[in-house]
Design an enzyme around this catalytic site. Structure first.
Site, PDB file in Angstrom:
ATOM      1  N   ASP A   1       0.835  -1.203   0.000  1.00  0.00           N
ATOM      2  CA  ASP A   1       0.000   0.000   0.000  1.00  0.00           C
ATOM      3  C   ASP A   1       0.872   1.255   0.000  1.00  0.00           C
ATOM      4  OD1 ASP A   1      -2.315   1.503   0.116  1.00  0.00           O
ATOM      5  OD2 ASP A   1      -3.091   0.550   1.938  1.00  0.00           O
TER       6      ASP A   1
ATOM      7  N   ASP B   1     -10.728   2.065  -3.604  1.00  0.00           N
ATOM      8  CA  ASP B   1     -11.402   1.767  -2.336  1.00  0.00           C
ATOM      9  C   ASP B   1     -12.915   1.876  -2.503  1.00  0.00           C
ATOM     10  OD1 ASP B   1      -9.252   1.150  -0.804  1.00  0.00           O
ATOM     11  OD2 ASP B   1      -9.116   3.069   0.228  1.00  0.00           O
TER      12      ASP B   1
HETATM   13  C1  DGJ Z   1      -5.865   1.913   1.696  1.00  0.00           C
HETATM   14  C2  DGJ Z   1      -6.220   0.723   0.854  1.00  0.00           C
HETATM   15  O1  DGJ Z   1      -6.718   1.146  -0.373  1.00  0.00           O
HETATM   16  C3  DGJ Z   1      -7.235  -0.128   1.599  1.00  0.00           C
HETATM   17  O2  DGJ Z   1      -7.599  -1.220   0.812  1.00  0.00           O
HETATM   18  C4  DGJ Z   1      -6.643  -0.581   2.906  1.00  0.00           C
HETATM   19  O3  DGJ Z   1      -5.570  -1.444   2.669  1.00  0.00           O
HETATM   20  C5  DGJ Z   1      -6.227   0.620   3.714  1.00  0.00           C
HETATM   21  N1  DGJ Z   1      -5.357   1.471   2.978  1.00  0.00           N
HETATM   22  C6  DGJ Z   1      -5.538   0.193   4.980  1.00  0.00           C
HETATM   23  O4  DGJ Z   1      -5.060   1.244   5.685  1.00  0.00           O
END
Ligand code: DGJ
Length: 768
Positions: free
Chosen positions: A477, A547
């Site tokens: 991430d 997301d």
């Molecule tokens: C952002 C990501 O896009 C999510 O899927 C998740 O992993 C969160 N970060 C976790 O902090």
């Protein structure tokens, strides 16, 4: 052979299957662009020799009509008669920025050399890829520039990149060093690009060109949610299936620019590369600078043709991972179900319930390390949180394996929380500028990956976890843009190198980790799809697309993403409606899954909370996706209905051997219309027959049969009410390919008892 060289006239015809890209050397020594478009097999050299004359164009040569401003050059500069956007700028030892690069030599080789320190397309050496290298030289400052073109015949693609070498004696400063510049005659084009935001990645934006400049660029240090390193120039009448399309895709994950300029003569110049804004690079005598590469694709079959070229090019010549062409596991990730709030028991329960519905891999997301119970702390401290996992991760991983699941883990390696042991120990390890505050985003700072010590630390920290546990997958991430982009490791005059040095450091770290752990499937992520670019995909063959898991918004995100990136790269999960980013839609589980099955499918759910009927539905979906996964991930992808301009969305994939076709269609918002939709399919064999193997599931009541109206054998008019006709519907209707492509597949309105809230049709080819 892809590269045809007419040595006598010094004309170079770079031929792909359907396109030509023509370059020639002007007697003055300039490298000129002659043509890019539909293939020209046999050219008459004389027709490419004339040089236009420009009224108000100065000439660098006394008494000559030649002007840099009148011609189309392969790698144009600024300052001595061309006033358009330049491809490069060099600060010379005496402070001026005038250059005059002249052709010195060329070489054609088979295969494709690697680009030092950068991800790039590759060739096996025996796959027909050829590379043409031009050496240009400026004798006043001793600057050598190599323009490199690798030709991918089957994909109608050319990879362009540039290498600068200071072969003189004084210090040079690169103020700008783009990867490609293309001049188009005229300006009757549209510009298409992928704009967006967090939770709204890759909207398709199309606008008409007119005089003036238009830039698509990222200054965020990452390719970003807001922009994507891709633009296309389209003939005004081009659409999804017809017309001329010229694609530009930059294999780079940092600041970039695609500048499109229409000048006073109504000519169009497209320039692409690292954004010169906040960039400079010192070149001491003997030093080199390599630009990232720009992938040029021409299609005379509209946007779908361009996308298919990029998809094929990426799958065969960009994704270095051993998983590139391997069917990806169907996973469940705990993030949307738990965020930071879990313990060992909760995770074990989710794993047990995941196994029960048929999940293949479980991913433990953010919150497993340091003191991480919210996003306020602990990034950088990659040791297990003992309050949540008193016995470490081993029991959870063993539990997953016992249940038949692989195990995956989340990291955010490029970041540090001010509240972390790492930051307390090394406060200078983040990007920062002296005497200025350090801007936080999501309560975190960005580690300075231009510092080799920091890179070594990241490699060691991640390696330590991966080598001590049986981990099959890593979600990588990256949750913020770069600010105060300065480095404690560089002298003042090199501070503006930091953003690019960061990207080089990142690539170095990814290279080392993916090479050290080749059996780990790495997935990219940046607050969803904030860094969905070919540079990351070189190392990590899939990326969490967004997301946002709202059904309608996800449809648009996936549709836009598919312009450049194949479905295997698009990680798409079903989340429960109470997840933090699931949107307000009340879409059924089935519709959400049908959308997610357009990509690399999985879930983010606590299945234990589902009623039995929904668990059964999840089981059905997993079985279904296993049946179609190879076609979806590796088949030829076609966009059918545009969710940006209509109330519908449609796409389909045809398997590599043509034996299976998977078609998705849905109406975004219910309308009162009772009319069936006719969806014209693509990419089938016109003469073959196709059986709709899941017709019951798709059409339920019997509507949607070939044609519209009662199926054969239905009760005559005046008899019992016409709907539904379950018993009259043949189990597996059979269509001819030409019928499905020309007449279309009839999809019934929900008002007529159909289930076109979304449909996922599986066709099996049954003969010619
Ligand atoms: C952002 C990501 O896009 C999510 O899927 C998740 O992993 C969160 N970060 C976790 O902090």
């Amino acid at each position: 052979m892809g590269i045809h060289v007419d040595e006598k006239n010094r004309i170079f015809n770079l031929c792909t299957r359907d396109a030509s890209y023509l370059v020639r050397v002007h007697p003055r020594g300039e490298l000129l662009q002659c043509y890019w478009g539909k293939k020209l097999e046999d050219i008459v050299p004389d027709h490419f020799m004339t040089v236009p004359f420009g009224m108000m164009s100065p000439s660098p040569d006394k008494g000559s009509f030649y002007s840099h401003g009148s011609v189309a050059r392969e790698y144009p500069n600024y300052g001595n008669s061309d006033f358009r956007y330049p491809a490069y700028r060099v600060q010379n030892p005496n402070g001026d920025t005038i250059t005059d690069l002249k052709y010195r030599s060329h070489a054609v080789t088979s295969g494709k050399p690697k680009l030092a320190g950068l991800p790039a397309t590759f060739s096996s050496g025996s796959d027909g890829v050829e590379t043409l290298d031009f050496e240009l030289y400026d004798e006043v400052i001793g600057l050598t520039v190599h323009l490199t073109y690798s030709v991918f015949e089957d994909q109608n693609a050319i990879a362009r990149s540039v290498r600068f070498e200071n072969t003189g004696t004084g210090k040079l400063g690169l103020l700008s060093a783009l990867s490609a510049s293309v001049d188009f005659p005229g300006c009757s084009y549209d510009l298409l690009h992928l704009a967006g935001n967090f939770l709204q990645e890759r909207d398709i934006v199309r606008e008409s060109l007119n005089r003036g400049s238009r830039s698509v660029q990222s200054r965020r240090g990452i390719s970003s949610h807001q922009t994507n390193p891709f633009v296309a120039i389209l003939g005004r009448n081009a659409d999804e299936h017809h017309g001329d399309v010229y694609g530009f895709s930059l294999v780079y994950s940092g600041n970039f620019i695609a500048n499109v300029e229409v000048d006073e003569g109504f000519r169009t110049r497209v320039s692409m590369g690292i954004d010169p804004f906040e960039f400079s690079w010192g070149l001491e005598a003997g030093e080199r600078f390599q630009t990232p590469e720009c992938l040029l694709v021409y299609s005379d079959r509209g946007l779908n043709g361009m996308s298919q070229s990029y998809h094929d090019l990426f799958r065969k010549h960009l994704f270095i991972s051993r998983f590139a062409n391997v069917r990806r596991p169907i996973l469940n990730n705990n993030w949307e179900a738990t965020t930071f709030h879990f313990d060992e028991k909760k995770i074990m329960d989710i794993i047990t319930d995941s196994a029960d519905v048929g999940i293949e891999l479980f991913v433990l997301d953010d919150g497993w390390f340091g003191q991480r119970n919210s996003d306020h702390s602990s990034l950088g401290d990659w040791t297990v949180n003992r309050e949540k996992f008193p016995n470490g991760l081993a029991p959870v991983i063993e539990h997953a394996h016992r249940k038949g699941l692989q195990f995956g883990l989340w990291f955010e390696p490029e970041m540090v929380s001010p509240d972390s042991d790492l930051y307390r120990k090394n406060p200078d390890w983040c990007l920062h500028v002296q005497n200025r505050s350090r801007s936080e985003s999501r309560h975190q700072l960005v580690l300075d990956l231009s510092n080799p010590l920091v890179c070594d630390h990241i490699v060691d920290a991640v390696s330590d976890v991966l080598s001590k546990h049986r981990i099959s997958y890593v979600k990588w991430d990256m949750n913020r843009s770069l600010t105060e982009v300065g480095s404690a490791t560089q002298p003042p005059e090199r501070q503006r190198e930091t953003a690019h040095r960061y990207v080089l450091g990142l690539y170095g770290v990814m290279e080392r980790l993916t090479t050290r752990f080749p059996d780990v499937l790495f997935e990219g992520c940046a607050s969803g799809g904030g860094r969905f670019d070919p540079g990351i995909l070189y190392y990590m063959p899939q990326i969490w697309a967004s997301d946002n898991t709202d059904d309608v918004q996800r449809i648009r995100i996936q549709y836009g993403t598919s312009l450049v990136y194949p479905p295997s790269t698009m990680v798409a999960h079903v989340t429960s409606s109470h997840g933090p980013f699931a949107g307000k839609s009340n879409a059924t589980l089935k519709r959400k899954a049908n959308v997610a099955m357009g990509g690399n499918f999985g879930y983010e759910m606590d299945f234990g909370r589902l009623p039995e009927a929904e668990k059964a539905e999840v089981r059905r979906q997993i079985v279904l996706y296993k049946e179609i996964a190879s076609t979806v991930q590796f088949g030829t992808f076609h966009r059918l209905e545009d969710p940006f301009t209509t109330n519908m969305a449609g796409w389909m994939s045809v398997s590599e051997d043509g034996g299976q076709a998977v078609v998705f269609h849905c109406t975004l918002k219910r309308t009162p219309s009772s009319e069936a939709v006719w969806l014209k399919l693509k990419g089938l064999d016109a003469d073959a027959r196709y059986e709709l193997v899941n017709s019951k599931e798709v059409f339920g009541s019997g509507f949607g049969m070939p044609g519209f109206g009662p199926p054969p054998g239905a009760p005559p008019a005046g008899g019992p009410p016409p709907a539904p006709f379950p018993s009259a519907a043949p189990e597996s209707p059979i269509y001819r390919g030409d019928e499905l492509m020309n007449r279309g597949l009839s999809i019934p309105s929900p008002f007529m008892g159909g289930d076109n809230e979304s449909v996922l049709c599986i066709f099996r080819r049954i003969g010619g």
